[in-house]
Scaffold this motif. Structure first.
Motif, PDB file in Angstrom:
ATOM      1  N   ARG A 119       0.842  -1.186   0.000  1.00  0.00           N
ATOM      2  CA  ARG A 119       0.000   0.000   0.000  1.00  0.00           C
ATOM      3  C   ARG A 119       0.882   1.242   0.000  1.00  0.00           C
ATOM      4  O   ARG A 119       1.888   1.294   0.706  1.00  0.00           O
ATOM      5  N   THR A 120       0.521   2.236  -0.794  1.00  0.00           N
ATOM      6  CA  THR A 120       1.266   3.490  -0.852  1.00  0.00           C
ATOM      7  C   THR A 120       0.719   4.450   0.194  1.00  0.00           C
ATOM      8  O   THR A 120      -0.488   4.701   0.242  1.00  0.00           O
ATOM      9  N   VAL A 121       1.631   4.970   1.015  1.00  0.00           N
ATOM     10  CA  VAL A 121       1.216   5.867   2.088  1.00  0.00           C
ATOM     11  C   VAL A 121       2.082   7.123   2.052  1.00  0.00           C
ATOM     12  O   VAL A 121       3.186   7.118   1.497  1.00  0.00           O
ATOM     13  N   PRO A 122       1.613   8.225   2.631  1.00  0.00           N
ATOM     14  CA  PRO A 122       2.439   9.432   2.692  1.00  0.00           C
ATOM     15  C   PRO A 122       3.718   9.161   3.472  1.00  0.00           C
ATOM     16  O   PRO A 122       3.715   8.452   4.477  1.00  0.00           O
ATOM     17  N   ARG A 123       4.835   9.730   2.992  1.00  0.00           N
ATOM     18  CA  ARG A 123       6.114   9.502   3.643  1.00  0.00           C
ATOM     19  C   ARG A 123       6.617  10.754   4.358  1.00  0.00           C
ATOM     20  O   ARG A 123       7.055  10.687   5.488  1.00  0.00           O
ATOM     21  N   GLY A 124       6.590  11.888   3.707  1.00  0.00           N
ATOM     22  CA  GLY A 124       7.105  13.100   4.332  1.00  0.00           C
ATOM     23  C   GLY A 124       6.934  14.310   3.435  1.00  0.00           C
ATOM     24  O   GLY A 124       6.492  14.215   2.289  1.00  0.00           O
ATOM     25  N   VAL A 125       7.299  15.454   4.006  1.00  0.00           N
ATOM     26  CA  VAL A 125       7.202  16.725   3.290  1.00  0.00           C
ATOM     27  C   VAL A 125       8.529  17.446   3.411  1.00  0.00           C
ATOM     28  O   VAL A 125       9.138  17.472   4.480  1.00  0.00           O
ATOM     29  N   GLY A 126       8.975  18.022   2.308  1.00  0.00           N
ATOM     30  CA  GLY A 126      10.208  18.791   2.305  1.00  0.00           C
ATOM     31  C   GLY A 126      10.079  19.980   1.380  1.00  0.00           C
ATOM     32  O   GLY A 126       8.977  20.358   0.971  1.00  0.00           O
TER      33      GLY A 126
END
Length: 501
Positions: A119-126
């Motif tokens: 499953r693809t999930v949010p990883r982070g923000v930069g």
């Protein structure tokens, strides 16, 4: 993010008193209210106005969000399945409700035999910033590493998928690209012109808050925290999500890439670190052309030059890099570099401190013939060397074969007993001559020497045999510390010892 002086008060009081007396001796003038423009000018006197810089640069900064693939097992329960599979999805497959034995667990339904699903999930923000109108964007490696999807949002709200052109973990630089045209790239400045106290801005997405502007000053330059990165230290508020965003001077030029914070809480604590833009752009050029970064090497291990060692070797100061070991068969060994040499220049560039050498050598193209200036035995020598790329391990110190060694000497003024080193061991270690310590007492033991150490030099004179070594020690000035070049476990270093009288 990766993680009062005393003042003299009498003259001041005297000046204030004089001012009061003078004021009392002249007619009182009618105070006039200042105009609004004068008030604004007075309030802003000495403080920069950042609005123009922000307006000039804001459109070049982007928000980057990433996704990753994770393995999950569906908690759904089919007919006749185990009602506790939902708990096992959260707590693991071995979860059993209180009072239930393993053999009581229902079989044949639920998730029995079910394979994990991706499953693809949010990883982070930069953050990142545009460096070309056709969609090239510079950011940090740790922003995009281990992601399966990268999405770039421009200041106008448009979002584009991005692909990785290349990354360099060592410098934490990544180059990505989106399919877009007529973008507004940021102006690249010169980080070498930065000075302490200079105003700088950061624009990024701390905690996902896009296009956030913070300001501060340059706190330090050339802050050493790694082999290849002399960081810019600032007090600009940088938080998780600012990674990869630009550090901007008051001319609207990018002078750094915000990369790390030094924090005990995970948030901003007054110290942030940025990659100098000069270093980052050197990496970008290689990533753009080759997709990877190629660095040079010469095959030496180095240590700083301590002040007392510099004095003992006859150097004017403690600049340079002290060679502690030379890799067997490496470029330095082929060029004739020796343990104990102090490298002062590489291709004409001064080695001010030890960490300058790997950075300069790393930026040299493999296969290029270069020039070293070294200090050896009280003299400057110029040595030609061919820079290579592929690394190899350094030899370890060999253990001594007691039965093949001659008898050890008696203890000397250093408190040492030494013996000769077999020729086979010297050849294996890449050492021309040395004596080996068999017993160490004070003052040598207090300086850290121990049995098995090899002594290569005494005050820049090569040690050949135990007899030669004994004569060197006997002729030393007992009122001064002597410098011994000691080899242990493949590493050499200078040790200062004052002979006993």
């Amino acid at each position: 993010m990766k993680k009062s002086s005393h003042k003299m008060r009498i003259p001041v009081l005297s000046a204030l008193t004089a001012a009061v007396l003078f004021a009392a001796s002249v007619p009182m003038a009618q105070a006039q209210p200042a105009s609004t423009d004068e008030q604004v000018q007075s309030a802003s006197l000495g403080l920069p106005d950042f609005t123009g810089v922000v307006a000039k640069t804001e459109d070049g900064v982007v928000n980057i969000r990433t996704t990753e693939a994770v393995q999950v097992r569906s908690p759904a329960m089919g007919p006749g399945g185990d009602p506790y599979d939902m708990f096992r999805w959260f707590f693991g497959p071995d979860f059993m409700p209180p009072g239930m034995a393993p053999q009581q667990r229902p079989r044949g339904g639920g998730n029995e035999g079910q394979q994990p699903q991706e499953r693809t999930v949010p990883r982070g923000v930069g953050s990142g910033f545009i460096i070309s109108a056709d969609g090239y964007i510079l950011t940090n490696n740790h922003v995009v590493a281990d992601s399966n999807g990268i999405f770039v949002t421009l200041s106008n709200g448009k979002e584009y998928p991005a692909k990785i052109i290349g990354t360099d973990e060592r410098t934490d630089v990544a180059l990505i690209k989106i399919e877009a045209k007529d973008l507004k790239p940021m102006v690249i400045g010169d980080s070498k012109q930065l000075k302490k106290g200079q105003w700088v801005l950061a624009i990024g997405s701390p905690f996902g808050l896009e296009s956030t502007v913070t300001s501060g000053i340059v706190s330090a330059i050339n802050r050493e925290t790694g082999d290849y990165l002399p960081f810019i230290q600032t007090d600009v508020a940088v938080n998780p999500g600012n990674s990869g965003g630009p550090l901007i001077n008051l001319n609207g030029e990018v002078v750094g890439v915000n990369s790390q914070i030094i924090s005990r809480s995970g948030g901003f604590m007054g110290i942030s670190l940025a990659i100098p833009i000069d270093e980052a752009m050197n990496v970008v050029e290689q990533l753009k052309s080759d997709g990877k970064v190629t660095r040079g090497r010469i095959g030496v291990q180095i240590t700083p030059v301590a002040d007392d060692v510099a004095t003992a070797l006859g150097l004017k100061d403690s600049k340079g890099a002290l060679v502690s070991s030379v890799e067997e068969g490496g470029p330095a060994a082929k060029a004739g570099i020796q343990s104990g040499d102090v490298i002062l220049k590489f291709n004409g560039r001064n080695i001010e401190q030890m960490t300058d050498l790997p950075r300069i050598v790393g930026g040299t193209k493999p296969g290029q013939s270069s020039t070293l200036e070294v200090w050896r035995k009280g003299k400057l020598q110029t040595i030609k060397i061919d820079v290579e790329e592929m690394p190899s391990s350094s030899p370890n110190a060999a253990s001594k074969d007691e039965k093949d060694s001659p008898a050890a000497s008696s203890a000397d003024a250093f408190g040492l007993k030494v013996t000769a080193v077999p020729a086979a061991d010297l050849k294996r270690l890449g050492v021309e001559s040395a004596v080996q310590v068999t017993e160490a007492t004070a003052p040598a033991s207090e300086a850290g020497l121990q049995p098995g150490d090899l002594i290569l030099r005494v005050n820049d004179k090569d040690v050949g045999t135990p007899d030669q070594y004994a004569k060197m020690v006997a002729s030393l000035d007992k009122s001064k510390a002597a410098a011994l070049l000691v080899l242990r476990a493949g590493q050499s270093q200078w040790v200062l010892i004052t002979p006993s009288k």
